[in-house]
Design an enzyme around this catalytic site. Structure first.
Site, mmCIF file in Angstrom:
data_model
loop_
_atom_site.group_PDB
_atom_site.id
_atom_site.type_symbol
_atom_site.label_atom_id
_atom_site.label_comp_id
_atom_site.label_asym_id
_atom_site.label_seq_id
_atom_site.Cartn_x
_atom_site.Cartn_y
_atom_site.Cartn_z
ATOM 1 N N LYS A 154 -137.965 71.937 -57.590
ATOM 2 C CA LYS A 154 -137.742 70.815 -58.710
ATOM 3 C C LYS A 154 -137.425 69.676 -58.062
ATOM 4 O O LYS A 154 -136.771 69.538 -57.227
ATOM 5 C CB LYS A 154 -136.586 71.490 -59.324
ATOM 6 C CG LYS A 154 -136.114 70.876 -60.541
ATOM 7 C CD LYS A 154 -134.768 71.294 -61.559
ATOM 8 C CE LYS A 154 -134.658 70.329 -62.585
ATOM 9 N NZ LYS A 154 -133.504 70.955 -63.546
ATOM 10 N N SER B 297 -134.217 71.957 -68.199
ATOM 11 C CA SER B 297 -135.057 70.893 -67.608
ATOM 12 C C SER B 297 -135.855 71.635 -66.376
ATOM 13 O O SER B 297 -136.874 70.622 -66.042
ATOM 14 C CB SER B 297 -134.032 69.866 -67.012
ATOM 15 O OG SER B 297 -133.308 70.449 -65.986
ATOM 16 N N SER C 51 -130.503 74.894 -67.571
ATOM 17 C CA SER C 51 -131.734 74.551 -67.160
ATOM 18 C C SER C 51 -132.683 75.441 -66.202
ATOM 19 O O SER C 51 -133.733 75.275 -66.152
ATOM 20 C CB SER C 51 -131.723 73.294 -66.386
ATOM 21 O OG SER C 51 -131.545 72.047 -67.363
HETATM 22 N N1 GLN Z 1 -130.531 71.215 -71.715
HETATM 23 C C1 GLN Z 1 -129.296 70.756 -71.372
HETATM 24 C C2 GLN Z 1 -129.274 69.265 -71.306
HETATM 25 O O1 GLN Z 1 -130.023 68.739 -71.845
HETATM 26 C C3 GLN Z 1 -128.771 71.457 -70.058
HETATM 27 C C4 GLN Z 1 -129.466 70.677 -68.964
HETATM 28 C C5 GLN Z 1 -129.340 71.360 -67.480
HETATM 29 O O2 GLN Z 1 -128.889 72.276 -67.379
HETATM 30 N N2 GLN Z 1 -129.859 70.337 -66.546
HETATM 31 O O3 GLN Z 1 -128.163 68.782 -70.782
#
Ligand code: GLN
Length: 482
Positions: free
Chosen positions: A79, A154, A178
């Protein structure tokens, strides 16, 4: 050589038996990426030159070795929020579009010691803020199971890369879901380790009390191999912990008690998702595991609590991006009328909409006069959410829930409605607030879209939850990946 659905273990056996070389394997993956990633958009950067060079070197050394580590020569994707020395690391942001990582993250150092082959850096929501990978400043990623759908986020690029057979495993990061949510949307296994189990050194920070790096893989066995390689205390991350006290993962099926929280089967959950999860739970029951309904009463407060805490931490962590010391400059100092103008122009142009929304939310929650009402209160609610789990774990050994209330949604479906986007993490966020380990495993499909189940354990029980995941067996539908 057939790389479709090839597992780390299969690669290891193949390399040991000299059925193929690391170079052949790497070329195979790279060619597939070059052929097919145009439609998916999983990669922000393909590190072809470095990968081929590394593959050649590994072939040379292992030609003289009878045995070598199981990850040696295994092609993977990272990532693009985790630093790999000498390679661009954008965090999905225009602000970092020219940033070359000056050092390796600890997890990368550890993977390099095992001699993996890094094929490239995967797409993500900007600074990991999002649930669909549509917040990437560069382009959205598409779900390999259905190109009209998002891969989740994400870590959507990592999940899509894996589901497209572009790599044998990937690293993601999880702050509120994410790793788990994109794993669920793309039909792969995703492990969010206990907070502190894996070093965050070299992970570009979003919300430091929640961020964790974890493996995304095809099988629980593979996820375990990668977790074992990256876990552990790191003196460069003071929140990382020694894991000598990893709990025992040996148990008898008949002795296991699984809790299913009633608050997770509420209005708004897709009926097909509910059906698939209930069937998966039933399968465990048929194998002799005891299932019990439990209650996690503060679940409904977890989402607002998370968005206050995560945004507050983000507003502090992202304060450094000014285009002067940190990040690309969009306003040359010589052309500006004041230093304030430099900051304002750089931050206005460097960050995308969602990141700005979080910075504003977080700054507001931390400001004098509102701190007690928002940030402090959210911290107290976080404690209550954690306590819910502690109480539940006095009665049961593991907790099963859906990963997300729906399967992968359409691109564009939620981009204008942040709240509905935030709701897609409603089942993963409480676990993050409590700092617990959880794994998402594929347990079925609805209209061709994968559905994942979340298995939650006590702190440092990642081995045990992966053992439980393995029990689900081959019917986990892993084999049906594209
Ligand atoms: N979707 C969640 C957010 O927007 C979690 C994101 C993540 O785990 N990095 O914060």
């Amino acid at each position: 050589m057939n790389i479709k659905n090839i597992s780390i273990l299969k690669i290891h056996q193949g390399l040991k038996k000299r059925e193929f070389s690391v170079l052949e394997l790497t070329k195979e993956f790279l060619e597939k990426i070059k052929r097919e990633d145009k439609d998916i958009g999983a990669f922000l950067e393909i590190t072809e030159k470095e990968a081929l060079e590394e593959a050649r070197k590994i072939d040379q050394t292992i030609s003289k070795e009878k045995d070598f580590p199981v990850l040696t020569g295994v092609p993977c994707a990272i990532k693009d929020i985790i630093l790999v020395k000498g390679i661009r690391c954008t965090a999905g942001s225009k602000f970092l579009k020219n940033y070359i990582a000056p050092y390796d993250a600890t997890v990368i150092k550890k993977l390099k010691e095992q001699r993996v082959v890094i094929l490239g850096k995967t797409n993500l929501d900007e600074f990991a803020m999002g649930s669909s990978t549509e917040n990437s400043a560069f382009f959205p990623t598409r779900n390999p199971h259905n190109l009209e759908r998002v891969p989740g986020g994400s870590s959507g690029g990592s999940a899509a890369a894996l589901a497209s057979n572009f790599c044998a495993f990937a690293l993601g990061s999880d702050t509120g879901g994410s790793i788990r949510q994109p794993a669920s949307f793309c039909g792969v296994v995703g492990l969010k380790p206990t907070y502190g189990a894996v070093s965050r050194f070299g992970l570009i920070a979003f919300a430091s009390s929640l961020d964790q790096i974890g493996p995304m893989a095809r099988t629980p066995e593979d996820a375990e191999i990668v977790f074992e390689a990256i876990k552990g205390k790191d003196e460069k991350d003071s929140t990382s912990l020694y894991l000598d006290y990893l709990r025992d993962s040996k148990f008898k099926i008949q002795d296991i008690k699984i809790g299913v929280p009633k608050e997770y089967f509420i209005k708004g959950i897709d009926p097909q998702v509910e059906k698939i999860i209930k069937e998966a739970i039933k399968k465990y029951e048929e194998r002799g595991v005891k299932i019990e309904e439990i209650s996690l009463p503060h679940t409904e407060y977890a989402l607002p609590c998370y968005y206050i805490i995560a945004s507050s931490e983000a507003s502090a962590n992202l304060a450094r991006y000014d285009g002067i010391r940190y990040g690309t400059s969009f306003c040359p100092v010589s052309e500006a009328n004041s230093s304030l103008e430099v900051y304002l122009v750089n931050r206005a142009r460097g960050f995308g909409e969602e990141v700005k929304r979080r910075i504003m939310l977080g700054t507001y929650s931390l400001s004098a006069g509102y701190y007690d009402a928002y940030y402090l209160r959210a911290q107290k609610v976080r404690r209550l959410v954690k306590k819910d789990f502690e109480q539940a774990f006095r009665k049961v050994d593991f907790i099963f829930t859906p990963v997300a209330p729906t399967p992968a949604f359409k691109l564009g479906e939620k981009t204008n409605d942040p709240l509905s986007m935030y709701l897609s993490d409603i089942f993963t966020i409480p676990v993050s607030l409590a700092g617990l380990p959880a794994v998402s495993i594929p347990v079925g499909k609805t209209e061709g879209l994968p559905v994942g189940m979340q298995i939650i354990g006590k702190p440092f029980q990642e081995k045990a939850i992966l053992e439980i995941a393995k029990l689900y067996g081959d019917s986990g539908d892993n084999s049906e990946n594209c």
